[in-house]
Design a protein around this motif. Structure first.
Motif, PDB file in Angstrom:
ATOM      1  N   GLY A  86      -5.445 -16.847   0.559  1.00  0.00           N
ATOM      2  CA  GLY A  86      -3.904 -16.799   0.184  1.00  0.00           C
ATOM      3  C   GLY A  86      -3.071 -17.995   0.785  1.00  0.00           C
ATOM      4  O   GLY A  86      -1.972 -18.154   0.705  1.00  0.00           O
ATOM      5  N   TYR A 155       3.334 -11.404  -1.870  1.00  0.00           N
ATOM      6  CA  TYR A 155       2.166 -11.431  -1.149  1.00  0.00           C
ATOM      7  C   TYR A 155       2.393 -11.646   0.350  1.00  0.00           C
ATOM      8  O   TYR A 155       1.930 -10.618   1.163  1.00  0.00           O
ATOM      9  CB  TYR A 155       1.242 -12.568  -1.593  1.00  0.00           C
ATOM     10  CG  TYR A 155      -0.060 -12.456  -0.851  1.00  0.00           C
ATOM     11  CD1 TYR A 155      -0.937 -11.648  -0.883  1.00  0.00           C
ATOM     12  CD2 TYR A 155      -0.322 -13.611   0.074  1.00  0.00           C
ATOM     13  CE1 TYR A 155      -2.211 -11.664  -0.207  1.00  0.00           C
ATOM     14  CE2 TYR A 155      -1.446 -13.564   0.925  1.00  0.00           C
ATOM     15  CZ  TYR A 155      -2.570 -12.580   0.705  1.00  0.00           C
ATOM     16  OH  TYR A 155      -3.557 -12.595   1.506  1.00  0.00           O
ATOM     17  N   TRP A 161      -1.463  -8.959  -4.074  1.00  0.00           N
ATOM     18  CA  TRP A 161      -0.974 -10.025  -5.217  1.00  0.00           C
ATOM     19  C   TRP A 161      -0.630  -9.166  -6.494  1.00  0.00           C
ATOM     20  O   TRP A 161      -1.330  -8.339  -7.125  1.00  0.00           O
ATOM     21  CB  TRP A 161      -2.166 -11.068  -5.453  1.00  0.00           C
ATOM     22  CG  TRP A 161      -2.683 -11.839  -4.765  1.00  0.00           C
ATOM     23  CD1 TRP A 161      -3.731 -11.903  -4.011  1.00  0.00           C
ATOM     24  CD2 TRP A 161      -1.888 -12.785  -4.189  1.00  0.00           C
ATOM     25  NE1 TRP A 161      -3.534 -13.081  -3.052  1.00  0.00           N
ATOM     26  CE2 TRP A 161      -2.606 -13.690  -3.365  1.00  0.00           C
ATOM     27  CE3 TRP A 161      -0.825 -13.492  -4.656  1.00  0.00           C
ATOM     28  CZ2 TRP A 161      -2.145 -14.974  -2.531  1.00  0.00           C
ATOM     29  CZ3 TRP A 161      -0.151 -14.833  -4.068  1.00  0.00           C
ATOM     30  CH2 TRP A 161      -0.716 -15.334  -3.220  1.00  0.00           C
TER      31      TRP A 161
END
Length: 335
Positions: A86, A155, A161
């Motif tokens: 991420g 997020y 997500w």
């Protein structure tokens, strides 16, 4: 008393409001996006700088009520590549970024433009996140994923997500049937699991600390229509003016016109149909600075001239895409 805080992730500005359920508007504030950079073909923002600004704003908003929900709207066509953990591998490319233009030309030469527009509702253009991804995918590590700026902020807040249909529809990856488009995924060499989960714009997700719900929200074009309660029969158009501008309507079916964008509003909710033009905000700022007067006065005078049939001047401002007004300015209001 519970309050809602809403952020608009714009191209050149970040704006937010706090609305308390009992007393109404408590705070509105905005800042020039000082992380925005335009250089050559690139037009990008720093997603982590924007995230830090949002965190600061959330902390300061505690003075205006208990924040029970945080909601978002965002400019269309933003593009961030993140790794498997991420973490951003790129800045957030805005709709003005042109680094995908060679990939767009290549797809047109291959005859893909008509097919992809017919399937997704989005004309093949350098601002499309699908095209941006194709322009750099071969240089990215495995398990990289393309997301929007709003997806990245959601997020960071929630650990999940998720993207709404209006934002997904502006990416070029979503089909008009409201599913990730197999043809686009094949071109991009992506699995559906590498894209965010598709959710309603009203989807609520708890934040990581359990303090408030995050409302996923929608694209700025969709929210501009929906808050006006525009009928979905194609009879009313909305002229939206920001950094860019757009003229759109809502209708039950996508447009059968290769020049128009058809953005899904979600399953069973119809489509946002129209097209955009650039530099509205910069043009109005330039006019106000050059002619004097507020943006509101300029718009009122122009509309009055149209209604009365008076001729309007023709202006050809040059190089406005590189003009910046404000220099990091912050503006604020309290209810």
């Amino acid at each position: 008393m519970d309050a809602v805080m809403a952020f608009d992730l714009g191209t050149t500005h970040l704006k937010w409001v706090v609305v308390e359920e009992a007393s109404g508007l408590r705070l509105w504030e905005g800042r020039d996006n000082v992380s925005a950079v335009q250089r050559g073909l690139a037009s990008e923002q720093d997603p982590d700088h924007i995230w830090r600004t949002i965190q600061t704003a959330l902390n300061e908003a505690k003075n205006y009520g208990h924040i029970a929900r945080v909601a978002f709207s965002s400019a269309m066509h933003s593009f961030v590549v993140v790794d498997a953990g991420g973490r951003p591998l790129t800045k957030s490319w805005t709709w003005m970024d042109k680094r995908g233009q060679d990939a767009a030309r290549r797809l047109r030469r291959q005859g893909e433009s008509v097919r992809l527009h017919h399937l997704s509702g989005v004309p093949l253009h350098a601002m499309s996140p699908l095209v941006k991804w194709l322009s750099i995918k071969d240089s990215l590590p495995p398990q990289s994923r393309p997301v929007s700026l709003k997806d990245y902020i959601v997020y960071q807040m929630t650990g999940r997500w998720a993207t709404d249909y209006t934002t997904a529809s502006s990416s070029g990856f979503l089909g008009l049937d409201n599913r990730w488009l197999p043809e686009a995924l094949a071109l991009a060499a992506l699995d559906p699991e590498q894209l965010p989960a598709l959710v309603s714009m009203t989807e609520r997700i708890g934040d990581r600390k359990g303090l408030f719900d995050v409302v996923v929200g929608a694209s700025d074009g969709a929210t501009a229509h929906l808050h006006l309660n525009i009928p979905s029969d194609g009879t009313v158009g909305v002229l939206a003016m920001g950094t860019s501008g757009a003229l759109r309507t809502t209708q039950r079916t996508p447009a059968d016109n290769p020049e128009l964008f058809s953005y899904s509003l979600g399953p069973g909710e119809g489509y946002l149909v129209g097209s955009a033009f650039s530099n509205v905000g910069n043009l109005l700022a330039w006019l106000g600075h050059t002619l004097g007067g507020s943006i509101e006065q300029l718009i009122d005078e122009g509309l009055n001239a149209l209604y009365q049939g008076r001729p309007l001047p023709l202006a050809l401002p040059i190089g406005l895409e590189n003009v910046r007004h404000g220099g990091g300015k912050t503006w604020r209001g309290r209810g």
